[in-house]
Design a protein around this motif. Structure first.
Motif, PDB file in Angstrom:
ATOM      1  N   ALA A   1       0.832  -1.201   0.000  1.00 38.39           N
ATOM      2  CA  ALA A   1       0.000   0.000   0.000  1.00 38.39           C
ATOM      3  C   ALA A   1       0.868   1.252   0.000  1.00 38.39           C
ATOM      4  O   ALA A   1       0.613   2.209  -0.746  1.00 38.39           O
ATOM      5  N   LEU A   2       1.922   1.215   0.804  1.00 39.90           N
ATOM      6  CA  LEU A   2       2.797   2.386   0.881  1.00 39.90           C
ATOM      7  C   LEU A   2       3.607   2.559  -0.398  1.00 39.90           C
ATOM      8  O   LEU A   2       3.979   3.674  -0.764  1.00 39.90           O
ATOM      9  N   ALA A   3       3.870   1.431  -1.089  1.00 41.80           N
ATOM     10  CA  ALA A   3       4.685   1.518  -2.307  1.00 41.80           C
ATOM     11  C   ALA A   3       3.880   2.051  -3.475  1.00 41.80           C
ATOM     12  O   ALA A   3       4.411   2.733  -4.342  1.00 41.80           O
ATOM     13  N   ARG A   4       2.593   1.726  -3.532  1.00 43.36           N
ATOM     14  CA  ARG A   4       1.876   2.107  -4.747  1.00 43.36           C
ATOM     15  C   ARG A   4       1.001   3.330  -4.558  1.00 43.36           C
ATOM     16  O   ARG A   4       0.270   3.707  -5.465  1.00 43.36           O
ATOM     17  N   TRP A   5       1.098   3.945  -3.413  1.00 48.19           N
ATOM     18  CA  TRP A   5       0.264   5.118  -3.198  1.00 48.19           C
ATOM     19  C   TRP A   5       1.104   6.230  -2.608  1.00 48.19           C
ATOM     20  O   TRP A   5       1.693   6.082  -1.540  1.00 48.19           O
TER      21      TRP A   5
ATOM     22  N   VAL B   1      -8.717   0.031  -0.262  1.00 49.70           N
ATOM     23  CA  VAL B   1      -8.085  -1.070   0.467  1.00 49.70           C
ATOM     24  C   VAL B   1      -6.738  -0.631   1.020  1.00 49.70           C
ATOM     25  O   VAL B   1      -6.424  -0.832   2.205  1.00 49.70           O
ATOM     26  N   ASP B   2      -5.938   0.013   0.155  1.00 53.67           N
ATOM     27  CA  ASP B   2      -4.622   0.482   0.585  1.00 53.67           C
ATOM     28  C   ASP B   2      -4.756   1.493   1.725  1.00 53.67           C
ATOM     29  O   ASP B   2      -4.022   1.434   2.721  1.00 53.67           O
ATOM     30  N   GLY B   3      -5.697   2.423   1.546  1.00 50.92           N
ATOM     31  CA  GLY B   3      -5.901   3.471   2.553  1.00 50.92           C
ATOM     32  C   GLY B   3      -6.279   2.868   3.886  1.00 50.92           C
ATOM     33  O   GLY B   3      -5.752   3.259   4.926  1.00 50.92           O
ATOM     34  N   ALA B   4      -7.181   1.879   3.864  1.00 44.72           N
ATOM     35  CA  ALA B   4      -7.617   1.238   5.107  1.00 44.72           C
ATOM     36  C   ALA B   4      -6.445   0.535   5.777  1.00 44.72           C
ATOM     37  O   ALA B   4      -6.266   0.605   7.000  1.00 44.72           O
ATOM     38  N   MET B   5      -5.633  -0.126   4.983  1.00 46.60           N
ATOM     39  CA  MET B   5      -4.461  -0.840   5.506  1.00 46.60           C
ATOM     40  C   MET B   5      -3.506   0.135   6.197  1.00 46.60           C
ATOM     41  O   MET B   5      -3.037  -0.112   7.320  1.00 46.60           O
ATOM     42  N   ILE B   6      -3.227   1.248   5.506  1.00 45.49           N
ATOM     43  CA  ILE B   6      -2.287   2.230   6.061  1.00 45.49           C
ATOM     44  C   ILE B   6      -2.856   2.843   7.340  1.00 45.49           C
ATOM     45  O   ILE B   6      -2.154   2.981   8.345  1.00 45.49           O
ATOM     46  N   LEU B   7      -4.147   3.152   7.301  1.00 44.35           N
ATOM     47  CA  LEU B   7      -4.787   3.776   8.464  1.00 44.35           C
ATOM     48  C   LEU B   7      -4.737   2.834   9.675  1.00 44.35           C
ATOM     49  O   LEU B   7      -4.384   3.238  10.786  1.00 44.35           O
ATOM     50  N   ALA B   8      -5.085   1.561   9.418  1.00 45.76           N
ATOM     51  CA  ALA B   8      -5.099   0.601  10.522  1.00 45.76           C
ATOM     52  C   ALA B   8      -3.708   0.459  11.128  1.00 45.76           C
ATOM     53  O   ALA B   8      -3.540   0.473  12.353  1.00 45.76           O
ATOM     54  N   ALA B   9      -2.702   0.336  10.259  1.00 42.52           N
ATOM     55  CA  ALA B   9      -1.332   0.174  10.757  1.00 42.52           C
ATOM     56  C   ALA B   9      -0.892   1.418  11.508  1.00 42.52           C
ATOM     57  O   ALA B   9      -0.246   1.330  12.557  1.00 42.52           O
ATOM     58  N   ALA B  10      -1.256   2.586  10.977  1.00 48.36           N
ATOM     59  CA  ALA B  10      -0.841   3.834  11.627  1.00 48.36           C
ATOM     60  C   ALA B  10      -1.451   3.930  13.012  1.00 48.36           C
ATOM     61  O   ALA B  10      -0.771   4.292  13.978  1.00 48.36           O
TER      62      ALA B  10
ATOM     63  N   LEU C   1       9.583  -2.546   1.720  1.00 45.59           N
ATOM     64  CA  LEU C   1       9.431  -1.321   0.950  1.00 45.59           C
ATOM     65  C   LEU C   1      10.685  -1.074   0.109  1.00 45.59           C
ATOM     66  O   LEU C   1      10.612  -0.645  -1.050  1.00 45.59           O
ATOM     67  N   GLN C   2      11.825  -1.393   0.709  1.00 48.27           N
ATOM     68  CA  GLN C   2      13.077  -1.245  -0.018  1.00 48.27           C
ATOM     69  C   GLN C   2      13.079  -2.159  -1.244  1.00 48.27           C
ATOM     70  O   GLN C   2      13.555  -1.783  -2.309  1.00 48.27           O
ATOM     71  N   GLY C   3      12.507  -3.358  -1.078  1.00 48.27           N
ATOM     72  CA  GLY C   3      12.392  -4.268  -2.207  1.00 48.27           C
ATOM     73  C   GLY C   3      11.520  -3.689  -3.299  1.00 48.27           C
ATOM     74  O   GLY C   3      11.838  -3.755  -4.491  1.00 48.27           O
ATOM     75  N   TRP C   4      10.413  -3.094  -2.906  1.00 50.17           N
ATOM     76  CA  TRP C   4       9.511  -2.497  -3.890  1.00 50.17           C
ATOM     77  C   TRP C   4      10.212  -1.368  -4.639  1.00 50.17           C
ATOM     78  O   TRP C   4      10.082  -1.232  -5.833  1.00 50.17           O
ATOM     79  N   GLN C   5      10.962  -0.582  -3.849  1.00 48.71           N
ATOM     80  CA  GLN C   5      11.627   0.555  -4.466  1.00 48.71           C
ATOM     81  C   GLN C   5      12.749   0.115  -5.396  1.00 48.71           C
ATOM     82  O   GLN C   5      13.161   0.884  -6.277  1.00 48.71           O
TER      83      GLN C   5
ATOM     84  N   PRO D   1      10.582   8.428 -10.752  1.00 48.84           N
ATOM     85  CA  PRO D   1       9.560   8.099  -9.747  1.00 48.84           C
ATOM     86  C   PRO D   1       8.624   7.025 -10.278  1.00 48.84           C
ATOM     87  O   PRO D   1       8.264   7.033 -11.452  1.00 48.84           O
ATOM     88  N   VAL D   2       8.237   6.124  -9.399  1.00 50.20           N
ATOM     89  CA  VAL D   2       7.376   5.021  -9.817  1.00 50.20           C
ATOM     90  C   VAL D   2       5.928   5.509  -9.940  1.00 50.20           C
ATOM     91  O   VAL D   2       5.393   6.131  -9.021  1.00 50.20           O
ATOM     92  N   LEU D   3       5.321   5.241 -11.078  1.00 52.80           N
ATOM     93  CA  LEU D   3       3.889   5.534 -11.233  1.00 52.80           C
ATOM     94  C   LEU D   3       3.168   4.208 -11.371  1.00 52.80           C
ATOM     95  O   LEU D   3       3.509   3.399 -12.217  1.00 52.80           O
ATOM     96  N   ARG D   4       2.193   4.001 -10.489  1.00 50.83           N
ATOM     97  CA  ARG D   4       1.507   2.715 -10.501  1.00 50.83           C
ATOM     98  C   ARG D   4       0.163   2.862 -11.178  1.00 50.83           C
ATOM     99  O   ARG D   4      -0.847   3.143 -10.562  1.00 50.83           O
ATOM    100  N   PHE D   5       0.193   2.612 -12.515  1.00 53.04           N
ATOM    101  CA  PHE D   5      -1.047   2.768 -13.287  1.00 53.04           C
ATOM    102  C   PHE D   5      -2.077   1.702 -12.902  1.00 53.04           C
ATOM    103  O   PHE D   5      -3.267   1.914 -12.973  1.00 53.04           O
ATOM    104  N   ASP D   6      -1.549   0.545 -12.464  1.00 51.01           N
ATOM    105  CA  ASP D   6      -2.456  -0.566 -12.152  1.00 51.01           C
ATOM    106  C   ASP D   6      -3.242  -0.336 -10.860  1.00 51.01           C
ATOM    107  O   ASP D   6      -4.284  -0.923 -10.659  1.00 51.01           O
ATOM    108  N   ALA D   7      -2.685   0.527  -9.973  1.00 51.04           N
ATOM    109  CA  ALA D   7      -3.305   0.658  -8.648  1.00 51.04           C
ATOM    110  C   ALA D   7      -4.146   1.914  -8.526  1.00 51.04           C
ATOM    111  O   ALA D   7      -4.500   2.325  -7.431  1.00 51.04           O
ATOM    112  N   ALA D   8      -4.455   2.530  -9.666  1.00 51.10           N
ATOM    113  CA  ALA D   8      -5.151   3.817  -9.602  1.00 51.10           C
ATOM    114  C   ALA D   8      -6.663   3.667  -9.433  1.00 51.10           C
ATOM    115  O   ALA D   8      -7.382   4.651  -9.428  1.00 51.10           O
TER     116      ALA D   8
END
Lengths: 526, 330
Positions: free
Chosen positions: A75-79, A285-294, A153-157, A271-278
């Motif tokens: 979620a953090l990698a594609r947003w 889903v990503d937002g909920a994941m990040i919010l919950a973890a935060a 995240l480092q792997g994603w980057q 910079p990575v642009l994630r066209f698939d995750a737009a």
């Protein structure tokens, strides 16, 4: 004579020296305890129960931390969103907190008298108790989820932006992206991340005891403690420490063998642009994941901040002196960590060595300190140093070195893949240009690993800052570090001042981490 | 260059004369004794004023860590005095052969029990007790059985890693003997958790994680005197309360035997004993002329003082520990 890819001669010497230092601290101290041992030794049924519980909690803790880190890191990698970097840094804080502070922070949220039960009670629900295995896992995920997330995240980057562009051109769905880009990356990163967290949880003891609810939650490290201070049976302490090493070695061997290598090839660092995750639902889903973890990670942290806020301005002078001492130790420790990690990582990741003996022998040595018992390291060092010099006079330098060796596994985990990628992507170009020796390090390797290097240095500084370390065993009278001073305040009933000291510790660890991490990224895209 | 070497020579000479004229007395003790908030700094100042010596404290974890360190160092130890062992450790300490007999006239002491150990001299003492908040518990339990029958939640320390934890283990054993295991089984559902040390447990209690915490009868005095807070109290148990007596001993191989004897005598003096109550939050081993600080009169006074003699404590703790483990591991 073939052109040397790296300044191999120098790197060999430095890498060999680093490995020797780790071996001395991890195994040499164990040997010293063995040689000094008196007492019958021998392991009983209670020790085997401790072994079983240790394996259970470490395996579950590592699996949960890594398992939850995958969706979170994705979620953090594609947003990209404002405050993302700050959030990532903030979420790393649990990892660097002293155990006692983190436990009290966690309990302020999840404990019997915590916020969660308060809310549940008002809503008419039964209170929940976390004590037992759930509490142990909760705490270990709290500590290690941030680390797992950063490693992933480092792997994603490391996947070049061009690959995602190509994927978008080919009309890849999210599932295709996962299958062709993300899964191969995870196959390479996950085993190592699992191993590191397993090893951290392997030697955990104060957290396990405090949240484990009783003697059921006895780990090997606690059994070592018992052998040392309840029975003064050094043979048994050394045997248990050996057992702990054996488990660590077995898990490391499996994990490192399981890891595959990635071959994404070089990119242009766009910079990575994630066209698939737009798409909207993916964002949700990503937002909920990040919010919950935060919330999960930041709520206990906020409790620590709130508890300390009113106290920090009125902290007694000895706490400030200790803070200055801790910063000095942390800086020295960071320099030593990098001086040890860089040659070791270069040696392990140098071309032709990735499956060679350097990699096979040196890499596991780098992780040894994670499976070492801090109590045995401290005791062994004491036995070694006492006939030569006054260990107490050396307390701070020894603490800096031991902290550095304790941070080494993390630095290696961060640097090795980055150097390997740099070599894989640009090594042949550098070879064809005849770039070798220090010039290659300066022009190719260091520029390519700036960000990971900054991250590794920041982590080493913050870990050293928060670690009670061996200083507690040598306890110099007027040389207390900040964590030791915090424990002293608590032991003198001054829990409120201790809360202030905890906040100060948190802020300083953070400032150091941020400075190094930021330094690594400064003008990185220029 | 020359200037520097002259300066260095001067410093060396200074250091040499300083060390020749001022004898150093090295006292090994536990960490919280030497901390800025413990008795250490005031004791150092008071003793140095009269001894013409340099008193150096060396801190080492807690009492058990202190003894372990002495055993590691053996006869080569630089310690002249070890301060901070308790009666659960003195049997092992005596067995190590590292300690010399106490000097002749023995000070008279104000302990609830008789004391005639040839090697170790008490400097403070206290009773273990469960501390609670009286605004939350109007009628606290008056025995282990009552506590076990109640819904009250307690935090205790692990006997394997903590001195008070070991004290509780021996308290239950001394008070209930063969019924100790049954008591622990009854307490199992009252115990929220077991912590590594006293600080974690006490911190958890103050955060509201438990109704009671294992500490000392003197703990409420800290809140009363230092914080003006009279809500904390210790529950008085009819079985009596287990004692902790903290002692110091003279190292046999000391190179400062006279100075060590002077320190032991000083330890029983008013100047030392007056420092103890409000820094170590324990009772002084010999009541100073000024008496106890105001606030101590409000503390509970157990009717029965429970204590195993050192040899018995050393023998019984393994059995007591396995009972504890068995009862709480179910």
């Amino acid at each position: 004579m073939a052109s040397r890819a790296q300044p191999i001669g120098l790197v060999r010497w430095l890498g060999g020296g680093a490995a020797a230092l780790v071996l001395m601290l991890a195994l040499g101290t164990l040997g010293a305890v063995f040689l000094h041992a008196e007492g019958p030794g021998g392991l009983g049924p209670a020790d085997w129960a401790a072994l079983r519980f240790t394996l259970l909690q470490a395996t579950l803790s590592a699996a949960l931390s890594v398992g939850l880190a995958v969706p979170l890191a994705r979620a953090l990698a594609r947003w990209r969103f404002p405050g993302r970097r700050l959030l990532i840094i903030l979420m790393g804080a649990p990892f660097i907190l002293p155990v006692i502070v983190a436990v009290l922070g966690l309990l302020a949220v999840f404990g019997r008298g915590g916020v969660l039960n308060d809310v549940l009670g008002r809503a008419g629900f039964e209170p929940v108790s976390i004590y037992g295995l759930p509490g142990v896992l909760l705490a270990h995920v709290f500590f290690n989820l941030p680390l797992a997330t950063r490693l992933l995240l480092q792997g994603w980057q490391a996947i070049p932006a061009e690959r995602f562009r190509l994927a978008a051109t080919l009309g890849f769905s999210t599932r295709d992206v996962f299958r062709w880009l993300e899964w191969p990356m995870l196959r390479a990163i996950l085993p190592g991340a699992f191993m590191v967290i397993f090893l951290i949880c392997l030697t955990s003891f104060a957290v396990v005891l405090a949240l484990g609810g009783g003697p059921r939650a006895t780990t090997i490290e606690l059994a070592i403690y018992q052998a040392f201070r309840f029975d003064f049976d050094l043979s048994k302490a050394a045997q248990l420490a050996t057992l702990q090493f054996a488990i660590g070695a077995a898990v490391a061997a499996v994990a490192l063998n399981f890891a595959t290598e990635t071959a994404f090839g070089p990119g242009l660092d766009r910079p990575v642009l994630r066209f698939d995750a737009a798409r909207v639902w993916l964002r949700a889903v990503d937002g909920a994941m990040i919010l919950a973890a935060a919330i999960f990670l930041l709520a206990p942290l906020s409790a620590v901040v709130i508890a300390g806020l009113g106290q920090i301005t009125t902290l007694p002078a000895p706490v400030w002196h200790a803070a200055a001492r801790s910063v000095a130790v942390a800086l020295a420790s960071t320099a030593i960590t990098i001086a040890l990690a860089l040659p070791l990582a270069l040696l392990v990741a140098s071309p032709g060595q990735r499956r060679g003996w350097h990699s096979r022998v040196m890499q596991p040595i780098g992780y040894l300190s994670l499976a070492a018992s801090p109590l045995v390291i401290g005791t062994g060092l004491f036995i070694i140093l006492f006939p030569i010099t006054d260990p107490v006079a050396l307390a701070l330098p020894v603490t800096a070195v031991v902290n550095a060796v304790m941070s080494l596994p993390f630095a290696l985990r961060i640097l090795t893949p980055a150097i390997a990628d740099a070599e894989a992507d640009f090594g042949r170009l550098a070879n064809s240009l005849g770039l070798a020796g220090l010039a290659r390090l300066r022009l190719l390797t260091l520029p390519r690993i700036r960000a990971p290097l900054g991250f590794a240095a920041g982590l080493a500084a913050a870990l050293s800052m928060g670690d009670l370390g061996v200083v507690a065993l040598f306890a110099p009278l007027d040389g207390a570090t900040l964590p030791l001073q915090l424990y002293r305040l608590m032991a003198a009933y001054r829990m409120e001042s201790a809360a202030g000291a905890a906040l100060l510790l948190l802020m300083l660890s953070f400032a150091l981490f941020w400075l190094f991490d930021k330094g690594g990224r400064f003008r990185a895209h220029a | 260059m020359k200037k520097i070497s002259i300066l260095a020579a001067g410093f060396l000479a200074l250091a040499a004369t300083a060390s020749a004229e001022t004898p150093v007395l090295t006292v090994y003790t536990y960490d919280s004794f030497v901390s800025e908030w413990g008795p250490g700094p005031a004791v150092e100042k008071a003793f140095e004023k009269e001894c013409g010596c340099d008193l150096q404290f060396v801190g080492a974890g807690d009492g058990a860590a202190l003894l372990a360190r002495l055993r590691l160092e053996g006869v080569h130890t630089k310690a002249d005095i070890a301060l901070g062992l308790d009666t659960n450790l003195t049997a092992a300490a005596a067995e190590s052969g590292l300690f010399a007999p106490l000097p002749a006239p023995r000070p008279t002491l104000d302990l609830p029990v008789a004391w005639n150990d040839p090697l170790f001299q008490p400097y403070d003492w206290g009773y273990f007790a469960f501390v609670y908040d009286r605004t939350k518990i109007p009628t606290p339990p008056t025995s282990f059985r009552e506590l076990a029958d109640s819904d009250l939640k307690i935090v205790i320390q692990d006997p394997r890693s903590s001195t008070p934890g070991l004290g509780l283990l021996l308290w239950v054993k001394k008070a209930h003997g063969e019924a100790a295991r049954e008591i622990w089984e009854g307490l199992a559902d009252n115990i929220v958790t077991v912590t590594k040390g006293w600080s974690e447990a006490y911190g958890m209690f103050l955060e509201g994680e438990a109704d009671m915490v294992l500490s000392y009868t003197t703990s409420p005095a800290y809140h009363l005197i230092a914080e003006n807070d009279d809500t904390k109290a210790a529950a008085q148990f009819t079985e009596g309360h287990y004692m902790q007596i903290e002692v110091a001993g003279k190292i046999a191989g000391t190179d400062q035997p006279e100075l060590a004897d002077r320190f032991l005598a000083f330890m029983a003096s008013d100047r030392f004993q007056e420092i103890i109550p409000t820094t170590n939050w324990m009772y002084p081993a010999r009541l100073p002329v000024s008496g106890l600080p105001r606030g101590f009169e409000s503390l509970i006074r157990p009717d029965t003082a429970l204590l195993y003699p050192p040899e018995e404590a050393a023998q019984i703790r393994h059995k007591a520990l396995s009972e504890w483990q068995a009862a709480l591991s179910r």
